[in-house]
Write a protein that holds these residues in place. Structure first.
Motif, PDB file in Angstrom:
ATOM      1  N   ASN A 136      -4.752  44.797  34.145  1.00  0.00           N
ATOM      2  CA  ASN A 136      -5.864  44.971  34.880  1.00  0.00           C
ATOM      3  C   ASN A 136      -6.291  46.575  36.159  1.00  0.00           C
ATOM      4  N   VAL A 137      -7.076  46.882  36.103  1.00  0.00           N
ATOM      5  CA  VAL A 137      -7.530  47.631  37.538  1.00  0.00           C
ATOM      6  C   VAL A 137      -8.350  46.865  38.029  1.00  0.00           C
ATOM      7  N   ALA A 138      -7.863  47.396  39.787  1.00  0.00           N
ATOM      8  CA  ALA A 138      -8.504  47.720  40.483  1.00  0.00           C
ATOM      9  C   ALA A 138      -9.287  47.850  41.561  1.00  0.00           C
ATOM     10  N   SER A 139      -8.830  48.499  42.797  1.00  0.00           N
ATOM     11  CA  SER A 139      -9.424  50.091  43.264  1.00  0.00           C
ATOM     12  C   SER A 139      -8.479  50.023  44.232  1.00  0.00           C
ATOM     13  N   MET A 140      -8.486  50.817  45.355  1.00  0.00           N
ATOM     14  CA  MET A 140      -8.177  51.502  46.280  1.00  0.00           C
ATOM     15  C   MET A 140      -8.666  50.235  47.432  1.00  0.00           C
ATOM     16  N   GLY A 141      -9.503  50.448  46.504  1.00  0.00           N
ATOM     17  CA  GLY A 141     -10.869  49.078  47.764  1.00  0.00           C
ATOM     18  C   GLY A 141     -10.048  47.398  47.914  1.00  0.00           C
ATOM     19  N   GLY A 142      -9.074  46.961  47.409  1.00  0.00           N
ATOM     20  CA  GLY A 142      -8.518  45.899  46.489  1.00  0.00           C
ATOM     21  C   GLY A 142      -7.729  45.862  47.793  1.00  0.00           C
ATOM     22  N   PHE A 143      -6.914  46.785  48.122  1.00  0.00           N
ATOM     23  CA  PHE A 143      -5.682  46.720  49.413  1.00  0.00           C
ATOM     24  C   PHE A 143      -6.510  46.894  50.683  1.00  0.00           C
ATOM     25  N   LEU A 144      -7.626  47.740  51.063  1.00  0.00           N
ATOM     26  CA  LEU A 144      -7.500  48.265  52.653  1.00  0.00           C
ATOM     27  C   LEU A 144      -9.431  48.490  51.917  1.00  0.00           C
ATOM     28  N   PRO A 145     -10.026  47.730  53.389  1.00  0.00           N
ATOM     29  CA  PRO A 145     -11.195  47.558  53.338  1.00  0.00           C
ATOM     30  C   PRO A 145     -11.812  48.725  53.688  1.00  0.00           C
ATOM     31  N   VAL A 146     -13.261  48.931  52.711  1.00  0.00           N
ATOM     32  CA  VAL A 146     -13.889  49.795  52.918  1.00  0.00           C
ATOM     33  C   VAL A 146     -15.173  49.335  53.085  1.00  0.00           C
ATOM     34  N   PRO A 147     -16.059  49.905  54.368  1.00  0.00           N
ATOM     35  CA  PRO A 147     -17.579  49.579  55.151  1.00  0.00           C
ATOM     36  C   PRO A 147     -18.027  49.530  53.755  1.00  0.00           C
ATOM     37  N   TYR A 196     -17.214  44.826  46.380  1.00  0.00           N
ATOM     38  CA  TYR A 196     -17.159  45.274  45.496  1.00  0.00           C
ATOM     39  C   TYR A 196     -15.283  44.829  45.966  1.00  0.00           C
ATOM     40  N   GLY A 197     -14.504  45.625  46.674  1.00  0.00           N
ATOM     41  CA  GLY A 197     -12.985  45.252  48.055  1.00  0.00           C
ATOM     42  C   GLY A 197     -12.707  43.693  47.605  1.00  0.00           C
ATOM     43  N   ALA A 198     -13.689  42.644  47.507  1.00  0.00           N
ATOM     44  CA  ALA A 198     -13.578  41.324  47.577  1.00  0.00           C
ATOM     45  C   ALA A 198     -12.826  40.886  46.249  1.00  0.00           C
ATOM     46  N   SER A 199     -13.541  41.118  45.047  1.00  0.00           N
ATOM     47  CA  SER A 199     -13.509  41.311  43.839  1.00  0.00           C
ATOM     48  C   SER A 199     -12.363  41.835  43.435  1.00  0.00           C
ATOM     49  N   LYS A 200     -12.006  42.769  44.018  1.00  0.00           N
ATOM     50  CA  LYS A 200     -11.341  43.710  43.250  1.00  0.00           C
ATOM     51  C   LYS A 200     -10.018  43.432  43.995  1.00  0.00           C
ATOM     52  N   ALA A 201      -9.384  42.772  45.164  1.00  0.00           N
ATOM     53  CA  ALA A 201      -8.503  42.075  46.206  1.00  0.00           C
ATOM     54  C   ALA A 201      -8.406  41.017  44.850  1.00  0.00           C
ATOM     55  N   ALA A 202      -9.386  39.802  44.147  1.00  0.00           N
ATOM     56  CA  ALA A 202      -8.998  38.922  44.072  1.00  0.00           C
ATOM     57  C   ALA A 202      -8.492  39.640  42.063  1.00  0.00           C
ATOM     58  N   VAL A 203      -8.711  40.232  41.913  1.00  0.00           N
ATOM     59  CA  VAL A 203      -8.150  40.598  40.794  1.00  0.00           C
ATOM     60  C   VAL A 203      -6.453  41.143  41.057  1.00  0.00           C
ATOM     61  N   LYS A 204      -6.342  42.241  42.000  1.00  0.00           N
ATOM     62  CA  LYS A 204      -4.653  42.314  42.349  1.00  0.00           C
ATOM     63  C   LYS A 204      -4.293  41.349  42.862  1.00  0.00           C
ATOM     64  N   LEU A 205      -4.408  40.231  43.011  1.00  0.00           N
ATOM     65  CA  LEU A 205      -3.587  39.146  43.288  1.00  0.00           C
ATOM     66  C   LEU A 205      -3.315  38.235  41.821  1.00  0.00           C
ATOM     67  N   LEU A 206      -4.825  38.265  40.997  1.00  0.00           N
ATOM     68  CA  LEU A 206      -4.445  37.822  39.471  1.00  0.00           C
ATOM     69  C   LEU A 206      -3.838  38.133  39.078  1.00  0.00           C
ATOM     70  N   THR A 207      -3.750  39.474  39.362  1.00  0.00           N
ATOM     71  CA  THR A 207      -2.696  40.455  38.166  1.00  0.00           C
ATOM     72  C   THR A 207      -0.905  39.986  38.791  1.00  0.00           C
ATOM     73  N   GLU A 208      -1.096  40.412  40.457  1.00  0.00           N
ATOM     74  CA  GLU A 208       0.109  40.168  40.706  1.00  0.00           C
ATOM     75  C   GLU A 208       0.620  38.790  40.185  1.00  0.00           C
ATOM     76  N   GLY A 209      -0.150  37.274  40.320  1.00  0.00           N
ATOM     77  CA  GLY A 209       0.276  36.145  40.008  1.00  0.00           C
ATOM     78  C   GLY A 209       0.820  35.908  38.286  1.00  0.00           C
ATOM     79  N   LEU A 210      -0.228  36.259  37.973  1.00  0.00           N
ATOM     80  CA  LEU A 210       0.701  36.691  36.562  1.00  0.00           C
ATOM     81  C   LEU A 210       1.775  37.679  35.563  1.00  0.00           C
ATOM     82  N   HIS A 211       1.902  37.970  37.068  1.00  0.00           N
ATOM     83  CA  HIS A 211       3.223  39.260  36.819  1.00  0.00           C
ATOM     84  C   HIS A 211       4.725  38.000  36.613  1.00  0.00           C
TER      85      HIS A 211
END
Length: 266
Positions: free
Chosen positions: A139-150, A155-170
């Motif tokens: 799953n492709v998240a984003s640098m904005g998924g772990f680092l807030p970008v004003p 967008y960052g919040a949606s990609k942070a959700a992708v990050k945690l979903l994928t890490e949890g799935l791992h």
């Protein structure tokens, strides 16, 4: 998971990182089911693959359509006989504006594509991949998924959700034959603004920034997949900010905020 002779689904394959991943995967000997909302650009990807002798099928699909996503594994298996992997690249950004000025229709659309689309695809393909001798979800998240970008907070919040979903799935797939990788691209030279239907003014120093090409991003993603990487950081900016954010989150966030101020719509 080694890609040669495997059947891999690639979303967002009509352009940008997704197209580059699809083409690089066929170059490495995979059979690719290319997925995108845009039939024209998807056909162009397939034509390029065919010209290079690659094996590719095309599947026009909206990742926010849960019924269509749930039918996709069977469609791919009917074409290729099996499914071994999913590389989910499809995603959109938001208009470059503060949260207070962002309407709910836009917010809902960003989350529908980036979060719900990821969830639907993961849920649809996971049972199929668990039945294979080896399977892989990227799953492709984003640098904005772990680092807030004003200006890209939703967008960052949606990609942070992708990050945690994928890490949890791992973690949930430990002990199974399914490997799971999350990808964090930094700046990549794609047409995501056009595909997202937004207009973001260029930063003053854009010409001096080193932007990763989609082709380099694709190689890094597939290299990570083939070595069963837990996470893949794309570009020097993502690698640098990952280190800095882990050392000093507030300072890292402040540096990004300073650089982004002139891009915010006032």
């Amino acid at each position: 998971m080694q890609l040669a002779q495997k059947v891999v689904v690639v979303t967002g394959a009509g352009s940008g990182i997704g197209r580059a991943v699809a083409l690089e995967a066929v170059r490495r000997g995979a059979k690719v089911a290319a997925v995108d909302l845009n039939a024209q650009t998807l056909a162009e990807t397939a034509e390029t693959a065919a010209a290079a002798g690659g094996a590719m099928s095309v599947h026009e699909l909206n990742v926010t359509d849960r019924a269509a996503v749930e039918a996709l594994p069977a469609a791919v298996a009917e074409r290729w006989g099996a499914v071994d992997g999913l590389i989910h690249c499809a995603g959109i950004i938001q208009p470059f504006t503060r949260l207070k000025d962002l309407d709910f229709a836009t917010i809902d659309r960003v989350f529908a594509v980036n979060w719900s689309g990821t969830l639907y695809l993961t849920k649809a393909f996971l049972p199929v991949l668990l039945e294979r001798p080896v399977g892989h979800i990227v799953n492709v998240a984003s640098m904005g998924g772990f680092l807030p970008v004003p200006g890209q907070t939703i967008y960052g919040a949606s990609k942070a959700a992708v990050k945690l979903l994928t890490e949890g799935l791992h973690a949930e797939c430990a002990g199974t034959a399914v490997r799971v990788t999350v990808v964090f691209p930094g700046g990549v030279a794609t047409n995501i603004t056009t595909n997202s239907g937004v207009n973001i003014p260029a930063a003053g120093d854009t010409a001096n920034r080193k932007i990763t090409t989609p082709e380099r991003a694709a190689r890094d993603i597939l290299d990570g997949m083939e070595r069963d990487a837990y996470r893949v950081l794309i570009g020097g900016d993502a690698r640098l900010m990952d280190r800095l954010y882990r050392l000093n989150p507030k300072r890292a966030a402040g540096l990004i905020a300073d650089k982004m101020q002139d891009l915010l719509q006032r």
